[in-house]
Design a protein around this motif. Sequence first.
Motif, PDB file in Angstrom:
ATOM      1  N   GLU A   1       0.832  -1.200   0.000  1.00 21.56           N
ATOM      2  CA  GLU A   1       0.000   0.000   0.000  1.00 21.56           C
ATOM      3  C   GLU A   1       0.866   1.249   0.000  1.00 21.56           C
ATOM      4  N   LYS A   2       1.955   1.185   0.766  1.00 19.84           N
ATOM      5  CA  LYS A   2       2.904   2.288   0.798  1.00 19.84           C
ATOM      6  C   LYS A   2       4.298   1.718   0.590  1.00 19.84           C
TER       7      LYS A   2
ATOM      8  N   PHE B   1      -8.044 -13.312 -10.899  1.00 20.72           N
ATOM      9  CA  PHE B   1      -8.470 -12.192 -10.080  1.00 20.72           C
ATOM     10  C   PHE B   1      -7.727 -12.279  -8.752  1.00 20.72           C
ATOM     11  N   LEU B   2      -7.285 -11.131  -8.246  1.00 21.36           N
ATOM     12  CA  LEU B   2      -6.579 -11.108  -6.969  1.00 21.36           C
ATOM     13  C   LEU B   2      -7.002  -9.899  -6.154  1.00 21.36           C
ATOM     14  N   ASN B   3      -6.943 -10.069  -4.844  1.00 27.62           N
ATOM     15  CA  ASN B   3      -7.129  -8.918  -3.959  1.00 27.62           C
ATOM     16  C   ASN B   3      -5.767  -8.525  -3.392  1.00 27.62           C
ATOM     17  N   ARG B   4      -5.742  -7.561  -2.473  1.00 26.67           N
ATOM     18  CA  ARG B   4      -4.474  -7.187  -1.837  1.00 26.67           C
ATOM     19  C   ARG B   4      -4.698  -7.025  -0.342  1.00 26.67           C
TER      20      ARG B   4
ATOM     21  N   ASP C   1      -6.559  -9.599   7.319  1.00 24.31           N
ATOM     22  CA  ASP C   1      -7.865  -9.209   7.823  1.00 24.31           C
ATOM     23  C   ASP C   1      -8.361  -7.894   7.235  1.00 24.31           C
ATOM     24  N   LYS C   2      -7.526  -7.266   6.401  1.00 25.32           N
ATOM     25  CA  LYS C   2      -7.940  -6.030   5.724  1.00 25.32           C
ATOM     26  C   LYS C   2      -7.948  -6.201   4.209  1.00 25.32           C
ATOM     27  N   ARG C   3      -8.061  -7.441   3.750  1.00 32.03           N
ATOM     28  CA  ARG C   3      -8.018  -7.720   2.307  1.00 32.03           C
ATOM     29  C   ARG C   3      -9.056  -6.874   1.571  1.00 32.03           C
ATOM     30  N   THR C   4      -8.642  -6.272   0.481  1.00 33.89           N
ATOM     31  CA  THR C   4      -9.518  -5.340  -0.226  1.00 33.89           C
ATOM     32  C   THR C   4      -9.114  -5.243  -1.693  1.00 33.89           C
ATOM     33  N   ASP C   5      -9.857  -4.453  -2.458  1.00 33.29           N
ATOM     34  CA  ASP C   5      -9.603  -4.200  -3.879  1.00 33.29           C
ATOM     35  C   ASP C   5      -9.700  -5.478  -4.711  1.00 33.29           C
ATOM     36  N   LEU C   6      -9.826  -5.295  -6.014  1.00 38.05           N
ATOM     37  CA  LEU C   6      -9.926  -6.411  -6.937  1.00 38.05           C
ATOM     38  C   LEU C   6      -9.144  -6.080  -8.193  1.00 38.05           C
ATOM     39  N   TYR C   7      -8.188  -6.943  -8.539  1.00 40.89           N
ATOM     40  CA  TYR C   7      -7.354  -6.784  -9.729  1.00 40.89           C
ATOM     41  C   TYR C   7      -7.579  -7.973 -10.657  1.00 40.89           C
ATOM     42  N   TYR C   8      -7.243  -7.770 -11.933  1.00 44.74           N
ATOM     43  CA  TYR C   8      -7.335  -8.862 -12.895  1.00 44.74           C
ATOM     44  C   TYR C   8      -6.150  -8.824 -13.845  1.00 44.74           C
ATOM     45  N   LEU C   9      -5.550  -9.990 -14.086  1.00 43.32           N
ATOM     46  CA  LEU C   9      -4.444 -10.166 -15.034  1.00 43.32           C
ATOM     47  C   LEU C   9      -4.733 -11.362 -15.918  1.00 43.32           C
TER      48      LEU C   9
ATOM     49  N   ILE D   1       5.538  -7.538 -14.832  1.00 45.93           N
ATOM     50  CA  ILE D   1       5.409  -8.281 -13.581  1.00 45.93           C
ATOM     51  C   ILE D   1       6.767  -8.304 -12.873  1.00 45.93           C
ATOM     52  N   PRO D   2       6.751  -8.363 -11.552  1.00 48.57           N
ATOM     53  CA  PRO D   2       5.548  -8.462 -10.730  1.00 48.57           C
ATOM     54  C   PRO D   2       4.768  -7.152 -10.690  1.00 48.57           C
ATOM     55  N   VAL D   3       3.451  -7.263 -10.507  1.00 47.51           N
ATOM     56  CA  VAL D   3       2.623  -6.086 -10.306  1.00 47.51           C
ATOM     57  C   VAL D   3       2.922  -5.532  -8.920  1.00 47.51           C
ATOM     58  N   GLU D   4       3.315  -4.275  -8.859  1.00 45.04           N
ATOM     59  CA  GLU D   4       3.703  -3.662  -7.586  1.00 45.04           C
ATOM     60  C   GLU D   4       3.029  -2.311  -7.349  1.00 45.04           C
ATOM     61  N   GLN D   5       2.250  -1.851  -8.331  1.00 45.12           N
ATOM     62  CA  GLN D   5       1.641  -0.535  -8.234  1.00 45.12           C
ATOM     63  C   GLN D   5       0.216  -0.642  -7.681  1.00 45.12           C
ATOM     64  N   LEU D   6      -0.060   0.132  -6.657  1.00 41.45           N
ATOM     65  CA  LEU D   6      -1.385   0.145  -6.047  1.00 41.45           C
ATOM     66  C   LEU D   6      -2.458   0.494  -7.061  1.00 41.45           C
ATOM     67  N   ASP D   7      -2.173   1.461  -7.915  1.00 49.08           N
ATOM     68  CA  ASP D   7      -3.132   1.892  -8.931  1.00 49.08           C
ATOM     69  C   ASP D   7      -2.785   1.338 -10.303  1.00 49.08           C
ATOM     70  N   SER D   8      -2.348   0.105 -10.333  1.00 46.92           N
ATOM     71  CA  SER D   8      -2.049  -0.571 -11.597  1.00 46.92           C
ATOM     72  C   SER D   8      -3.265  -0.560 -12.508  1.00 46.92           C
ATOM     73  N   PRO D   9      -3.060  -0.459 -13.830  1.00 41.79           N
ATOM     74  CA  PRO D   9      -4.187  -0.554 -14.771  1.00 41.79           C
ATOM     75  C   PRO D   9      -4.955  -1.874 -14.646  1.00 41.79           C
ATOM     76  N   SER D  10      -4.384  -2.841 -13.943  1.00 45.52           N
ATOM     77  CA  SER D  10      -5.067  -4.117 -13.768  1.00 45.52           C
ATOM     78  C   SER D  10      -6.139  -4.067 -12.680  1.00 45.52           C
ATOM     79  N   LYS D  11      -6.245  -2.955 -11.960  1.00 45.03           N
ATOM     80  CA  LYS D  11      -7.272  -2.862 -10.913  1.00 45.03           C
ATOM     81  C   LYS D  11      -8.660  -2.806 -11.544  1.00 45.03           C
ATOM     82  N   ALA D  12      -9.543  -3.697 -11.088  1.00 47.97           N
ATOM     83  CA  ALA D  12     -10.905  -3.756 -11.609  1.00 47.97           C
ATOM     84  C   ALA D  12     -11.885  -3.000 -10.727  1.00 47.97           C
ATOM     85  N   VAL D  13     -11.749  -3.110  -9.399  1.00 51.79           N
ATOM     86  CA  VAL D  13     -12.649  -2.438  -8.466  1.00 51.79           C
ATOM     87  C   VAL D  13     -11.844  -1.851  -7.315  1.00 51.79           C
ATOM     88  N   ASP D  14     -12.091  -0.594  -7.012  1.00 51.78           N
ATOM     89  CA  ASP D  14     -11.471   0.060  -5.861  1.00 51.78           C
ATOM     90  C   ASP D  14     -12.392  -0.142  -4.650  1.00 51.78           C
ATOM     91  N   TYR D  15     -12.133  -1.213  -3.907  1.00 51.97           N
ATOM     92  CA  TYR D  15     -12.940  -1.480  -2.723  1.00 51.97           C
ATOM     93  C   TYR D  15     -12.386  -0.783  -1.481  1.00 51.97           C
TER      94      TYR D  15
END
Length: 470
Positions: free
Chosen positions: A219-220, A242-245, A252-260, A279-293
């Motif tokens: 995240e940071k 599909f992956l979360n982060r 216990d704080k799993r959130t967001d939804l990405y797709y590759l 890869i590896p995907v390391e950017q929080l706001d990667s274009p692969s993000k599908a939903v900002d949860y």
Amino acid sequence: MTRIKAQTNFNLLALIFIISFVGNTFGQNLTNTKINGYRGIWFQLNQKYEYGDKYSGALGTYTAKHVPLAIYAPEVEKTFFVYGGTPSEDEHHLLCMIGEFDHKTEMVSRPTVVFDKNGVDDPHDNPSILIDASGYIWVFISGRGTNRPGYKYKSKTPYSIQEFVQITEEEMTYPQPRYTDFGFFHFFTKYTGVRQLYYETSKDGISWTEDRLLAAIPEKEGEKSGHYQVSDLYNGKLLGTFLNRHPNGNVDKRTDLYYLQSADFGATWTTVNGIKIPIPVEQLDSPSKAVDYASQEKNVYLKDMSFTAEGYPACLHIRSNGHEPGPKSAPYEWCITKWTGSEWQTSVVTTSDHNYDMGSLFISQDHWKIVGPTEQGAQDWGVGGELAVWQSVDQGATWKKIKVLTERSDMSHSYVRKAVNFKSPFCFFWADGHSHQSSKSELYFGNFNGDIWKMPYTITEDFEKPIRIK
């Protein structure tokens, strides 16, 4: 010479005594033996809250990140399936099991222990399954970090569960193997950075590439990372996940939804609309993000994914207000996020009462279906419940409950898993058990017509008829 020989005999006798003592003390290793029944493992995590454990119950077909658990092989008209079993009702001793259902005779086999976990009671070590082009059955045994290794096993003969040969011992958790047109592909997790996603490939299943890191999104900068994923294969070539982060690695704080996805055996990766992703995907706001949860302060629990006939991915997941069981984290919304060809869309199917309720997503040309424990069961605020079938006739936009599969059950039904290339009556299978206290756990399979069979908890023959219960 005589004295040396006598000493050798004495040492041999001593060794036999030690082996006998150890075997009798810790129990016989059951790898490559048959078990006289289908008995699922019961498990609790032992993270207690007001409304029970974070999760506990019948977890023989756990986790959602073990993919797939069943495959129909038309060449022999059999469905092969793996699960986490135990030697007896009162033992929480994980046996990585495989069974088969013969569609010609409508019988199930006596199941085989592919690997005895030697006292491990944790279904995070459950197996997953792959069948290659020659009919050999591969069982990928999950490990847990570096303390408990994972293994790859191969059947000694094609389409047979009689005996398996160990191929590898390695670090891997949550195995997700697929047999593609290019060869073997394997998504999995390693406990680097807490939980990071990797993949490897092989042409023959014997020699594998080095593990390649797929996703590690902090995240940071400088913080830990962590992910869970679900994956699928489309048309033999396109691999999607599909992956979360997990912010700072906190599960216990799993959130967001990405797709590759990758259409070239993992050589390159892209977003759903073809943007190349290093890869590896390391950017929080990667274009692969599908939903900002994260901005919605929602937790995300991945359940399943599938592709449409056009090759568009869709993900089944539960979103909630937190990890703690009970009303505090409600509502537990079953959601579908799908690619329409131009954008991601998310719709709500229904609600249940636990983050670890789990069902499977089936997509056909005419309709989409979900089978899962969406109905209130015997144990409130626990894993599982009563099973229902939900259907969408508008590509997942709206959903209607079309059938209740189980009713008035004493136990909770949980972790409904689909069979790859399924053929009725073995379209999906699952286990039942008490959600909050240790119990017997039985295994079932069924179809979309509402027909359900229970696998024999005790089996006396090599093949027996499952028990028709509905």
